[in-house]
Design an enzyme around this catalytic site. Structure first.
Site, PDB file in Angstrom:
ATOM      1  CE  LYS A 182      -4.274  -1.972   0.703  1.00 50.42           C
ATOM      2  NZ  LYS A 182      -5.182  -2.536   1.691  1.00 50.42           N
ATOM      3  NE  ARG A 231      -6.795  -8.779  -0.312  1.00 44.95           N
ATOM      4  CZ  ARG A 231      -6.233  -8.041  -1.268  1.00 44.95           C
ATOM      5  NH1 ARG A 231      -5.238  -7.232  -0.967  1.00 44.95           N
ATOM      6  NH2 ARG A 231      -6.650  -8.116  -2.518  1.00 44.95           N
TER       7      ARG A 231
HETATM    8  N1  PMM Z   1      -6.956  -4.239  -0.033  1.00 47.18           N
HETATM    9  C1  PMM Z   1      -7.101  -4.336  -1.355  1.00 47.18           C
HETATM   10  C2  PMM Z   1      -8.035  -5.222  -1.932  1.00 47.18           C
HETATM   11  N2  PMM Z   1      -8.788  -6.017  -1.132  1.00 47.18           N
HETATM   12  N3  PMM Z   1      -9.412  -6.748   1.016  1.00 47.18           N
HETATM   13  C3  PMM Z   1      -9.304  -6.655   2.347  1.00 47.18           C
HETATM   14  N4  PMM Z   1     -10.076  -7.420   3.147  1.00 47.18           N
HETATM   15  N5  PMM Z   1      -8.430  -5.799   2.943  1.00 47.18           N
HETATM   16  C4  PMM Z   1      -7.625  -4.975   2.215  1.00 47.18           C
HETATM   17  O1  PMM Z   1      -6.852  -4.195   2.813  1.00 47.18           O
HETATM   18  C5  PMM Z   1      -7.720  -5.037   0.780  1.00 47.18           C
HETATM   19  C6  PMM Z   1      -8.653  -5.948   0.228  1.00 47.18           C
HETATM   20  C7  PMM Z   1      -6.275  -3.456  -2.250  1.00 47.18           C
HETATM   21  O2  PMM Z   1      -5.056  -4.024  -2.543  1.00 47.18           O
HETATM   22  P1  PMM Z   1      -4.661  -4.717  -3.945  1.00 47.18           P
HETATM   23  O3  PMM Z   1      -5.460  -4.041  -5.031  1.00 47.18           O
HETATM   24  O4  PMM Z   1      -3.209  -4.449  -4.047  1.00 47.18           O
HETATM   25  O5  PMM Z   1      -4.953  -6.161  -3.878  1.00 47.18           O
END
Ligand code: PMM
Length: 302
Positions: free
Chosen positions: A223, A263
């Protein structure tokens, strides 16, 4: 380690690792790499081989400023990938804000619904999750990516995020979701300002979320706030993949603070980190604070 147990998902007695497969051309951090379904499936199996306990499959980018994809396109992206991974025995979660996508994903074998909007983007979502009887990640969210930056305004970010999340919990319980199926996520990077330090405050106070009695998921991987922390001397933020080591550090800290799941995009070092945290916590003995099993049922407010 973490005492939280979520039905239908692995229970290794430590913080779980959720590996990310974004079937998108434009994701926050790994956009395009796994857009081809065959590549996405292969990547999912690779993540399991590296130690992922769950593979999170998403078909819609949530990067800051992202525009939405159609429901049809989202279904087209995620369903075949989920089917193939689930058929191979992988515990799969679906990262979606749409009830219809969640329903199709569960029919294809997904065991968890990960909704970054906590049921706010699609009011039909909690009912679908309740009917499916699968666990539900309720993330803190204040609006779609295109305008979430302007919503990152808090007097007390920890108290407000916790309060807003518990309000969402009340709402999804009212729609019939079983309390044992709820996982909370403070939503790092979503309507949180890197400049204001919101993400760090939430990480520093994960115990406030764990104290609700609900399992807690943390998504710090790649992030923007990490890129900013690790900026070059001239202020240029570190590119996304250059923050993977920092993600591992957060995973270890979050696991030690009692997080249920981290995650992440790069699984292997994070799988090591949760094992390190588990070993340290186990050696600390039964009085080790946040990892002691909660005596009380999840906090209810309704
Ligand atoms: N962040 C992203 C996408 N999905 N789901 C949960 N539960 N928590 C998060 O912090 C989260 C998520 C964005 O990150 P990405 O696009 O790099 O996968």
């Amino acid at each position: 380690m973490t005492s939280a147990v979520v039905p239908g998902l692995p229970q290794p007695g430590r913080c779980l690792v959720m590996g990310v497969v974004n079937v998108t051309p434009d994701s926050f951090s790994d956009g395009g790499a796994w857009f081809d379904p065959e590549k996405a499936v292969r990547h999912g199996f690779d993540l399991v081989a590296e130690g992922a306990d769950i593979v999170d499959v998403g078909g819609e980018s949530t990067r800051p400023g992202a525009q939405r994809v159609s429901r049809e396109e989202e279904l087209r992206r995620v369903v075949p990938v989920i089917e193939a991974l689930a058929a191979g025995g992988v515990p799969v979660s679906v990262d979606t804000m749409r009830a219809e996508v969640a329903e199709a994903a569960v029919a294809a074998g997904a065991r968890l619904v990960n909704d970054v909007s906590g049921g706010l983007a699609d009011p039909g979502m909690p009912r679908v999750v309740a009917a499916a009887g699968v666990p539900y990640v309720v993330m803190h969210w204040r609006g779609h990516s295109h305008d979430m930056h302007s919503r990152a305004v808090y007097a007390d970010v920890v108290a407000e995020v916790r309060e807003e999340l518990l309000r969402r919990v009340d709402a999804v319980l009212a729609e019939g979701v079983d309390p044992s199926m709820i996982v909370l996520d403070p939503g790092l990077g979503f309507a949180k300002s890197p400049e204001a330090g919101h993400n760090w405050a939430l990480l520093a106070h994960l115990a406030a979320f764990a104290a609700t009695g609900y399992p807690v998921l943390v998504g710090a991987s790649r992030k923007r706030f990490l890129g900013r922390l690790l900026a070059a001397p001239d202020g240029t933020p570190r590119p996304f993949a250059g923050s993977d080591d920092a993600t591992v550090a957060i995973t270890a800290l979050a696991a030690a603070a009692g997080a249920w799941c981290a995650r992440v995009h790069r699984v292997r070092p994070n799988a090591d980190a949760v094992r390190v945290a588990a070993a340290v916590t186990a050696a600390a003995g039964p009085a080790a604070g946040p990892t002691t099993p909660a005596a009380d049922p999840p906090e209810g407010r309704a």
